[in-house]
Design a protein around this motif. Structure first.
Motif, PDB file in Angstrom:
ATOM      1  N   LEU A  34       0.852  -1.174   0.000  1.00 55.02           N
ATOM      2  CA  LEU A  34       0.000   0.000   0.000  1.00 55.02           C
ATOM      3  C   LEU A  34       0.898   1.238   0.000  1.00 55.02           C
ATOM      4  O   LEU A  34       1.782   1.367   0.848  1.00 55.02           O
ATOM      5  CB  LEU A  34      -0.877  -0.011   1.260  1.00 55.02           C
ATOM      6  N   GLU A  36       0.624   4.955   0.618  1.00 58.57           N
ATOM      7  CA  GLU A  36      -0.367   5.813   1.263  1.00 58.57           C
ATOM      8  C   GLU A  36       0.121   7.254   1.349  1.00 58.57           C
ATOM      9  O   GLU A  36       1.207   7.515   1.871  1.00 58.57           O
ATOM     10  CB  GLU A  36      -0.615   5.266   2.676  1.00 58.57           C
ATOM     11  N   PRO A  37      -0.654   8.213   0.826  1.00 56.91           N
ATOM     12  CA  PRO A  37      -0.258   9.625   0.955  1.00 56.91           C
ATOM     13  C   PRO A  37      -0.417  10.085   2.402  1.00 56.91           C
ATOM     14  O   PRO A  37      -1.385   9.747   3.074  1.00 56.91           O
ATOM     15  CB  PRO A  37      -1.227  10.358   0.033  1.00 56.91           C
ATOM     16  N   MET A  38       0.549  10.852   2.859  1.00 60.28           N
ATOM     17  CA  MET A  38       0.524  11.383   4.216  1.00 60.28           C
ATOM     18  C   MET A  38       0.152  12.873   4.173  1.00 60.28           C
ATOM     19  O   MET A  38       0.267  13.512   3.130  1.00 60.28           O
ATOM     20  CB  MET A  38       1.900  11.204   4.880  1.00 60.28           C
ATOM     21  N   TYR A  43       4.867  10.057   1.289  1.00 55.48           N
ATOM     22  CA  TYR A  43       4.134   8.809   1.130  1.00 55.48           C
ATOM     23  C   TYR A  43       4.665   7.762   2.081  1.00 55.48           C
ATOM     24  O   TYR A  43       5.833   7.791   2.460  1.00 55.48           O
ATOM     25  CB  TYR A  43       4.255   8.296  -0.312  1.00 55.48           C
ATOM     26  N   ARG A  44       3.813   6.840   2.451  1.00 58.74           N
ATOM     27  CA  ARG A  44       4.164   5.743   3.347  1.00 58.74           C
ATOM     28  C   ARG A  44       3.962   4.440   2.578  1.00 58.74           C
ATOM     29  O   ARG A  44       2.915   4.229   1.977  1.00 58.74           O
ATOM     30  CB  ARG A  44       3.252   5.781   4.569  1.00 58.74           C
ATOM     31  N   ILE A  48      -0.030  -4.656   3.220  1.00 56.35           N
ATOM     32  CA  ILE A  48      -1.482  -4.706   3.306  1.00 56.35           C
ATOM     33  C   ILE A  48      -1.869  -5.868   4.197  1.00 56.35           C
ATOM     34  O   ILE A  48      -1.485  -7.005   3.962  1.00 56.35           O
ATOM     35  CB  ILE A  48      -2.132  -4.859   1.918  1.00 56.35           C
ATOM     36  N   ASP A  52      -6.250  -4.605   8.841  1.00 57.18           N
ATOM     37  CA  ASP A  52      -6.038  -3.163   8.702  1.00 57.18           C
ATOM     38  C   ASP A  52      -6.934  -2.593   7.609  1.00 57.18           C
ATOM     39  O   ASP A  52      -7.511  -1.516   7.757  1.00 57.18           O
ATOM     40  CB  ASP A  52      -4.580  -2.850   8.367  1.00 57.18           C
ATOM     41  N   THR A  53      -7.038  -3.298   6.486  1.00 59.14           N
ATOM     42  CA  THR A  53      -7.874  -2.843   5.377  1.00 59.14           C
ATOM     43  C   THR A  53      -9.329  -2.750   5.812  1.00 59.14           C
ATOM     44  O   THR A  53     -10.020  -1.772   5.509  1.00 59.14           O
ATOM     45  CB  THR A  53      -7.738  -3.806   4.178  1.00 59.14           C
ATOM     46  N   MET A  56      -9.718   0.289   8.148  1.00 59.35           N
ATOM     47  CA  MET A  56      -9.681   1.553   7.411  1.00 59.35           C
ATOM     48  C   MET A  56     -10.987   1.782   6.655  1.00 59.35           C
ATOM     49  O   MET A  56     -11.482   2.906   6.595  1.00 59.35           O
ATOM     50  CB  MET A  56      -8.499   1.578   6.434  1.00 59.35           C
ATOM     51  N   GLU A  60     -13.212   5.025   7.277  1.00 56.14           N
ATOM     52  CA  GLU A  60     -13.553   5.935   6.178  1.00 56.14           C
ATOM     53  C   GLU A  60     -15.060   6.061   6.008  1.00 56.14           C
ATOM     54  O   GLU A  60     -15.569   7.151   5.763  1.00 56.14           O
ATOM     55  CB  GLU A  60     -12.895   5.463   4.884  1.00 56.14           C
TER      56      GLU A  60
END
Length: 68
Positions: A34, A36-38, A43-44, A48, A52-53, A56, A60
């Motif tokens: 993954l 991921e924009p911070m 980015y991180r 996956i 966690d998915t 999230m 969301e």
């Protein structure tokens, strides 16, 4: 910090992950990462994890309900 070089892969571009990084992330061939924009514009890169998915997705959907 690990520097990743962009290389040609087939007709596209890709990065080669060193074995040490794969071991740390507990990743094997065929698994996904993954990107991921911070908030600070960086980015991180993360492994996956199904749990966690799922979490999230729940977070969301809750955040979108709060916006409504």
């Amino acid at each position: 910090m690990t520097e990743l070089k962009i290389r040609t892969v087939g007709s596209g571009l890709g990065v080669e992950l060193p074995q040490e990084l794969l071991d740390q992330l507990k990743l094997n061939k065929g698994e996904s990462l993954l990107l991921e924009p911070m908030a600070n514009g960086n980015y991180r890169l993360a492994r996956i994890d199904a749990l966690d998915t799922e979490l999230m997705t729940l977070i969301e959907s809750y955040m979108h309900e709060e916006d409504a």
